[in-house]
Design a protein around this motif. Sequence first.
Motif, PDB file in Angstrom:
ATOM      1  N   HIS A 163       1.595   4.012   1.603  1.00 44.53           N
ATOM      2  CA  HIS A 163       1.943   4.900   2.627  1.00 44.53           C
ATOM      3  C   HIS A 163       3.458   4.759   2.741  1.00 44.53           C
ATOM      4  CE1 HIS A 163      -1.818   4.339   5.602  1.00 44.53           C
ATOM      5  NE2 HIS A 163      -1.929   5.359   4.850  1.00 44.53           N
ATOM      6  N   ASP A 185      -0.216  -3.709   6.040  1.00 46.08           N
ATOM      7  CA  ASP A 185      -0.667  -3.249   7.242  1.00 46.08           C
ATOM      8  C   ASP A 185      -2.095  -3.641   7.287  1.00 46.08           C
ATOM      9  OD1 ASP A 185       1.545  -2.124   7.845  1.00 46.08           O
ATOM     10  OD2 ASP A 185       1.000  -0.204   7.611  1.00 46.08           O
ATOM     11  N   HIS A 239      -7.152  -1.385   6.049  1.00 48.49           N
ATOM     12  CA  HIS A 239      -6.099  -0.827   6.685  1.00 48.49           C
ATOM     13  C   HIS A 239      -6.405   0.333   7.128  1.00 48.49           C
ATOM     14  CE1 HIS A 239      -2.460   0.976   7.971  1.00 48.49           C
ATOM     15  NE2 HIS A 239      -1.960   1.313   6.840  1.00 48.49           N
ATOM     16  N   HIS A 259       0.935  -1.262  -0.103  1.00 48.78           N
ATOM     17  CA  HIS A 259       0.088   0.010  -0.025  1.00 48.78           C
ATOM     18  C   HIS A 259       0.888   1.170   0.028  1.00 48.78           C
ATOM     19  CE1 HIS A 259       0.987  -0.400   4.219  1.00 48.78           C
ATOM     20  NE2 HIS A 259       0.423   0.822   4.381  1.00 48.78           N
ATOM     21  N   ASP A 295       6.020   4.810   4.719  1.00 49.06           N
ATOM     22  CA  ASP A 295       6.969   3.889   5.432  1.00 49.06           C
ATOM     23  C   ASP A 295       7.016   2.397   4.787  1.00 49.06           C
ATOM     24  OD1 ASP A 295       4.201   3.418   6.019  1.00 49.06           O
ATOM     25  OD2 ASP A 295       4.502   2.215   7.871  1.00 49.06           O
ATOM     26  N   HIS A 296       6.139   2.397   3.551  1.00 47.33           N
ATOM     27  CA  HIS A 296       6.383   1.103   2.650  1.00 47.33           C
ATOM     28  C   HIS A 296       6.779   1.289   1.537  1.00 47.33           C
ATOM     29  CE1 HIS A 296       3.900  -1.640   5.706  1.00 47.33           C
ATOM     30  NE2 HIS A 296       3.571  -0.433   6.173  1.00 47.33           N
TER      31      HIS A 296
HETATM   32 ZN   LIG Z   1      -0.081   1.948   6.304  1.00 51.44          ZN
END
Ligand SMILES: [Zn+2]
Length: 259
Positions: free
Chosen positions: A60, A158, A135, A58, A62-63
């Motif tokens: 975001h 997530d 998520h 996904h 942090d990914h």
């Molecule tokens: Zn996330």
Amino acid sequence: MKLKVLGSVSPFAHCNSACPSYLIKSGKTRILLDCGSGSHRFFDMQADLDGLIVIISHLHKDHYNDLFNYLYTSFAFHNLGLISNKIQIYLPNCPKDIVNTIVNEKNCFADFHIYNESTIINIENTQISFCEIKHSKDVINFASKIECRGNSIVYSGDVSFVDCDKLSQFASKSDLLICESSLLVDHNFPEICNHLTAKQAGIIAKNAKVKKLLLTHFWPDEDLTKYVNEACQEFDNVVLAKENLELETEHKYVKDLGL
Ligand SMILES: [Zn+2]
Ligand SMILES: [Zn+2]
């Protein structure tokens, strides 16, 4: 299949840790599940970039924050004659502005693919399939399943516990479940929120009857023994993700290769 952890914390990288990322080696195939902030430091560009498959669970940051490091390195390595196969980037279809920014990147040697629940990737003896798991409202998140020669690894991305049954079914009887556990019960978040507690990850692993549970996506300065203790109340074969940790699926079991 061999799994190497490249990132296990969120929302920021520090010292010897990075945001979520996991490399799977299956024959000559290299599959990168997410590439969070700082995680490319644990990836061997010279050895593993050629034809790399990158799957973003996904969008975001942090990914996917390190995705541009891989794209730019593919551009440089191709120009230098160091790689001959484009890297293959698989993305969910939203948020559109982020997708557009990524697929319009010019300095890369890459193909971009939008995937969904019906997408199946077959390469060598390895198959990758997907399951949409709730998520947060601003993104679409997919769990992914990598299968090779009767072994399977499932990665959750997530997760909101509202989709616990869907994730349990998708991960059913897999050899290894890589499951986010951002939270602890002590953090006092609502039972249904945008992330799982370690206890909820343990419940999903128990219901799915997986062989082993790899917990990940930890708060950077939290005491990690709390995560394993909480998950072990529900499921007894629990390992904590740590950068450079390697695991191997073989003959229907998962053995630790050590750090
Ligand atoms: Zn996330
Ligand atoms: Zn995350």
